[in-house]
Design an enzyme around this catalytic site. Structure first.
Site, short mmCIF file in Angstrom:
data_model
loop_
_atom_site.label_atom_id
_atom_site.label_comp_id
_atom_site.label_asym_id
_atom_site.label_seq_id
_atom_site.Cartn_x
_atom_site.Cartn_y
_atom_site.Cartn_z
N GLU A 1 0.81 -1.20 0.00
CA GLU A 1 0.00 0.00 0.00
C GLU A 1 0.85 1.26 0.00
OE1 GLU A 1 -3.03 -0.42 2.99
OE2 GLU A 1 -3.89 -2.14 1.94
N CYS B 1 -2.10 5.98 9.94
CA CYS B 1 -0.89 5.35 10.48
C CYS B 1 -1.22 4.06 11.21
CB CYS B 1 -0.21 6.32 11.44
SG CYS B 1 1.31 5.69 12.13
#
Length: 371
Positions: free
Chosen positions: A92, A342
């Site tokens: 990703e 995150c």
């Protein structure tokens, strides 16, 4: 016929050697690098300042190949997450636009071996290192999609952070050449202050880094004492906090890319590492290290044993550190509606399962929503 060489696996210096071996002038490498990265070109036929004979030769022995986008998800806040196809797997890449910059978060491995307990990528386990072309190719593909600012209205990439899936310092053989291409004026020409490598603390590799490249440094610390860090960042059992901070200070003493300061990343976990006593301990750990501290609200993922810290606990933690004189920011959560925040990058294995479930529910693949 031997396998074609992917020119994205080569730095400009390596490409100059490649052209020498072809019996060509080394300056051809400068031209190729410009075509690939300045102009986003992957078709030799379109490289008009290279003669046809050489173009035909290149087609026989070389290729320009970046990861393809398997899935694109766009957040309501402008964040874009791409699942990039690397072989038969996916990693990703996340594009994060802000008022004055746009940051690309790039992956370095398929999965991660470090098993940090609060990170969804770690739950996938480790599969393999990415190649140079699979790393720099994420930047190339994202740049290609974003396109010309005047046409698309999307801010061009100004910063790259090696904070995606994986531990970059466990793949230095490929991460460092990819960062060299990011810095190369013939390629992306990014300032070394705008390329950041993040590590959870692979001390021997961090000690070698200054001999290889000078870029900005971020440390994924997440705990102020060894007992707690052993539990949530297990590499600490091998390289404890003192060993890590000593290594950081050695890096800062020779680096020109950090303005003399390291960025300390600290994910806040409710009633685990976010108490006032933890803030005091963290201040003590960092008292001899020039740094700025980035507090990161934890982003939930399914079956995780943690909860997100309340705003009041985050504020108290920040204020306690600021009273010691530290510069402390709280990261604004971006892209959490598409699991691009995150600690949420999990790649093909987890995302594919979640997308399939949503497809059944809604009849289409949509942005992943926190469960």
């Amino acid at each position: 016929m031997s396998e074609k060489i992917n020119l994205m696996d080569l730095t400009r210096q390596q490409m100059r050697e490649f052209f020498k071996e072809l019996g060509e002038k080394p300056f051809r490498a400068d031209q190729l690098v410009k075509w690939i990265y300045h102009f986003g070109e992957d078709n030799f036929d379109n490289m008009t300042n290279i003669n046809k004979k050489l173009r035909e030769k290149l087609k026989q022995v070389a290729e320009i190949k970046a990861p393809e986008v398997a899935v694109e998800q766009r957040s309501s806040d402008g964040t874009i997450k791409w699942a990039m196809q690397v072989g038969d797997q996916q990693v990703e890449t996340v594009y994060i636009p802000e008022a004055d910059r746009a940051t690309l978060c790039v992956s370095s491995q398929v999965g991660c071996a470090l098993a940090c307990t609060f990170c969804s990528t770690a739950q996938q386990g480790f599969n393999r290192n990415l190649t140079v072309s699979e790393i720099i190719g994420q930047v190339w593909r994202a740049s290609k999609i974003i396109g010309n600012f005047g046409v698309t209205g999307i801010r061009p990439i100004t910063n790259v952070v090696m904070m995606g899936m994986g531990e970059p310092l466990l793949n230095m053989a490929n991460v460092v050449p990819a960062m060299e291409i990011m810095l190369d004026d013939f390629a992306y020409g990014l300032s070394k202050r705008r390329v950041t490598i993040s590590t959870s603390g692979v001390v021997p590799a961090l000690d070698k880094l200054p001999e290889m490249i000078d870029v900005a440094l971020a440390i994924s610390l997440h705990a102020p004492n060894d007992e707690l860090r052993d539990e949530i960042v297990p590499i600490n059992k091998k390289y404890n906090i003192k060993m890590l901070m000593d290594s950081v200070n050695r890096y800062l003493s020779v680096s020109n890319a950090n303005h003399g300061k390291v960025t300390i990343e600290y994910v806040l976990l409710d009633h685990v590492n976010d108490g006032t006593e933890h803030a005091h301990q963290l201040a003590d750990v960092l008292k001899n290290t020039p740094c700025k501290i980035n507090l990161i609200p934890w982003n939930p993922f399914p079956e995780a044993p943690y909860a997100k810290s309340s705003n009041s606990r985050v504020d108290r933690f920040q204020k306690t550190l600021m009273e010691y004189g530290f510069t402390v920011t709280v990261r604004k959560t971006r892209g959490d509606d598409i699991d691009a925040a995150c600690g949420q990058l999990a790649g093909d294995v987890i995302d594919r399962t979640k997308r399939t479930a949503q497809k059944k529910q809604f009849g289409q693949v949509i942005g992943v929503v926190n469960q």
